[in-house]
Design a protein around this motif. Structure first.
Motif, short mmCIF file in Angstrom:
data_model
loop_
_atom_site.label_atom_id
_atom_site.label_comp_id
_atom_site.label_asym_id
_atom_site.label_seq_id
_atom_site.Cartn_x
_atom_site.Cartn_y
_atom_site.Cartn_z
N PRO A 75 0.80 -1.24 0.00
CA PRO A 75 0.00 0.00 0.00
C PRO A 75 0.83 1.28 0.00
CG PRO A 75 -0.77 -1.54 1.67
CD PRO A 75 0.54 -2.05 1.18
N TRP A 76 2.13 1.21 0.38
CA TRP A 76 2.90 2.42 0.61
C TRP A 76 4.06 2.61 -0.36
CZ3 TRP A 76 3.11 -0.13 5.94
CH2 TRP A 76 1.85 -0.07 6.54
N GLY A 77 4.16 1.77 -1.35
CA GLY A 77 5.28 1.88 -2.29
C GLY A 77 5.35 3.22 -2.99
N ASP A 79 4.07 6.01 -2.04
CA ASP A 79 4.34 7.07 -1.07
C ASP A 79 5.84 7.18 -0.77
OD1 ASP A 79 1.48 7.83 -0.28
OD2 ASP A 79 1.48 5.67 0.07
N VAL A 80 6.51 6.03 -0.70
CA VAL A 80 7.96 6.04 -0.45
C VAL A 80 8.68 6.71 -1.62
CG1 VAL A 80 9.99 4.55 -0.29
CG2 VAL A 80 7.98 4.08 1.12
N LEU A 81 8.29 6.39 -2.85
CA LEU A 81 8.92 7.01 -4.01
C LEU A 81 8.68 8.53 -4.02
CD1 LEU A 81 8.14 4.43 -6.86
CD2 LEU A 81 10.21 4.66 -5.47
N ALA A 82 7.47 8.94 -3.64
CA ALA A 82 7.16 10.37 -3.59
C ALA A 82 7.98 11.08 -2.52
CB ALA A 82 5.67 10.57 -3.34
N ALA A 83 8.12 10.45 -1.35
CA ALA A 83 8.92 11.04 -0.27
C ALA A 83 10.39 11.15 -0.68
CB ALA A 83 8.78 10.22 1.01
N ALA A 84 10.88 10.16 -1.40
CA ALA A 84 12.26 10.21 -1.87
C ALA A 84 12.46 11.37 -2.85
CB ALA A 84 12.63 8.88 -2.53
N GLU A 85 11.48 11.58 -3.72
CA GLU A 85 11.59 12.68 -4.68
C GLU A 85 11.56 14.03 -3.97
OE1 GLU A 85 9.39 14.26 -8.78
OE2 GLU A 85 8.70 12.43 -7.79
N VAL A 86 10.70 14.18 -2.98
CA VAL A 86 10.61 15.44 -2.24
C VAL A 86 11.91 15.72 -1.49
CG1 VAL A 86 9.49 16.56 -0.28
CG2 VAL A 86 8.10 15.46 -2.03
N SER A 87 12.43 14.68 -0.83
CA SER A 87 13.61 14.86 0.02
C SER A 87 14.91 14.95 -0.77
CB SER A 87 13.72 13.70 1.01
OG SER A 87 14.00 12.48 0.33
N PRO A 136 -0.37 6.08 7.89
CA PRO A 136 0.92 5.77 7.24
C PRO A 136 1.26 6.71 6.09
CG PRO A 136 -0.36 3.77 7.59
CD PRO A 136 -1.26 4.91 7.91
N ARG A 137 0.30 7.04 5.27
CA ARG A 137 0.58 7.89 4.11
C ARG A 137 0.95 9.30 4.56
NH1 ARG A 137 -3.27 7.18 -0.91
NH2 ARG A 137 -1.35 7.96 -1.83
N ALA A 138 0.26 9.81 5.57
CA ALA A 138 0.60 11.13 6.11
C ALA A 138 1.99 11.11 6.73
CB ALA A 138 -0.45 11.56 7.13
N ALA A 139 2.34 10.01 7.40
CA ALA A 139 3.65 9.90 8.04
C ALA A 139 4.77 9.89 7.01
CB ALA A 139 3.69 8.64 8.90
N ILE A 140 4.59 9.15 5.92
CA ILE A 140 5.64 9.08 4.90
C ILE A 140 5.78 10.43 4.20
CG2 ILE A 140 6.37 7.93 2.77
CD1 ILE A 140 4.85 5.44 3.74
N ARG A 141 4.67 11.11 3.97
CA ARG A 141 4.73 12.43 3.35
C ARG A 141 5.50 13.40 4.26
NH1 ARG A 141 -0.26 12.83 2.23
NH2 ARG A 141 -0.92 13.80 4.20
N ALA A 142 5.22 13.38 5.55
CA ALA A 142 5.93 14.24 6.50
C ALA A 142 7.40 13.87 6.59
CB ALA A 142 5.27 14.15 7.87
N GLN A 143 7.69 12.58 6.49
CA GLN A 143 9.08 12.13 6.50
C GLN A 143 9.86 12.78 5.35
OE1 GLN A 143 9.59 8.24 4.97
NE2 GLN A 143 11.63 7.89 5.85
N GLY A 144 9.26 12.79 4.15
CA GLY A 144 9.92 13.40 3.00
C GLY A 144 10.20 14.88 3.21
N LEU A 145 9.24 15.60 3.77
CA LEU A 145 9.40 17.04 4.02
C LEU A 145 10.49 17.30 5.07
CD1 LEU A 145 5.63 18.08 4.08
CD2 LEU A 145 7.30 18.57 2.27
N TYR A 146 10.49 16.48 6.11
CA TYR A 146 11.47 16.67 7.18
C TYR A 146 12.88 16.36 6.68
CZ TYR A 146 13.44 16.48 11.92
OH TYR A 146 14.19 16.70 13.05
N LEU A 147 13.02 15.28 5.91
CA LEU A 147 14.32 14.95 5.36
C LEU A 147 14.84 16.06 4.45
CD1 LEU A 147 13.80 11.16 4.55
CD2 LEU A 147 15.29 12.10 6.33
#
Length: 212
Positions: A75-77, A79-87, A136-147
């Motif tokens: 379900p989160w694959g 989201d991980v790619l999006a967070a990587a792109e943001v960070s 989970p999706r909100a957490a991964i999105r916030a992870q990308g922004l924080y990184l």
């Protein structure tokens, strides 16, 4: 799959056949049964080999491409790619960090009070998160922004390479950016040094193919 094996007549077995035939009459029939059993087993083995080679039971089927985000939970694959792109960090690093932080448990809570998949402290969540930290999706999105912000903070230390920059970002995530800036690098904390090393190892092994 259950395999039925025909039991051929053993050579020399004393057994009466139809019409009261003796052992001499049964010997050729026993040979035929043995030959038939061999053919059946050969066909079963060939069919199993073909099934395994064509991936009939599992994995990507004909015409399907393997997942670009395995072994990230399905379900989160994206989201991980999006967070990587943001960070601006490699997706395998983002995935490995989530594994180390929470073992992919969206309900995880640490002894210090960090919450959710990306283990945000409440104060940090209020700045980077939206909604429920256990989403989970909100957490991964916030992870990308924080990184992304942590990368900006550690650039003042003029890291010598991309790998050193990633290590500083991970250390800042674990120990806080203030500690990294104070020490001018990864703080001399066993937990933080182990944290960075563990993420590095998982990124190079378990999550090496994420986003490839």
């Amino acid at each position: 799959m259950a395999t039925t094996v025909l039991d051929p007549a053993r050579p020399g077995a004393e057994r009466a056949g139809p019409e009261g035939a003796g052992t001499e009459d049964l010997a050729p029939r026993g040979s035929r049964w043995f030959l038939l059993a061999s053919v059946v087993l050969l066909l079963i083995g060939t069919g199993g080999l073909f099934h395994a080679n064509t991936g009939g039971c599992c994995g990507a089927g004909p015409g399907e491409e393997p997942s670009r985000t395995a072994p990230v939970p399905e379900p989160w694959g994206a989201d991980v790619l999006a967070a990587a792109e943001v960070s601006g960090l490699p997706p395998e690093i983002v995935a490995a960090q989530l594994d180390v932080e929470s073992r992919w448990d969206p309900r995880a809570v640490s002894h210090a009070g960090a919450q959710g998949l990306a283990q945000f402290m409440p104060d940090t969540w209020r700045r980077y998160g939206r909604g429920d930290p256990f989403d989970p999706r909100a957490a991964i999105r916030a992870q990308g922004l924080y990184l992304k912000d942590l990368r900006r903070m550690v650039r003042g230390l003029a890291p010598a390479s991309a790998q050193e920059e990633i290590d500083l970002v991970l250390a800042a995530y674990n120990a806080g950016p203030t500690a990294v800036l104070r020490y001018g690098g990864i703080p001399p904390f066993a937990e933080t040094r182990g944290y960075v090393a563990q993420i590095r190892e998982l990124a190079a092994t378990t999550y090496a193919g994420v986003g490839a």
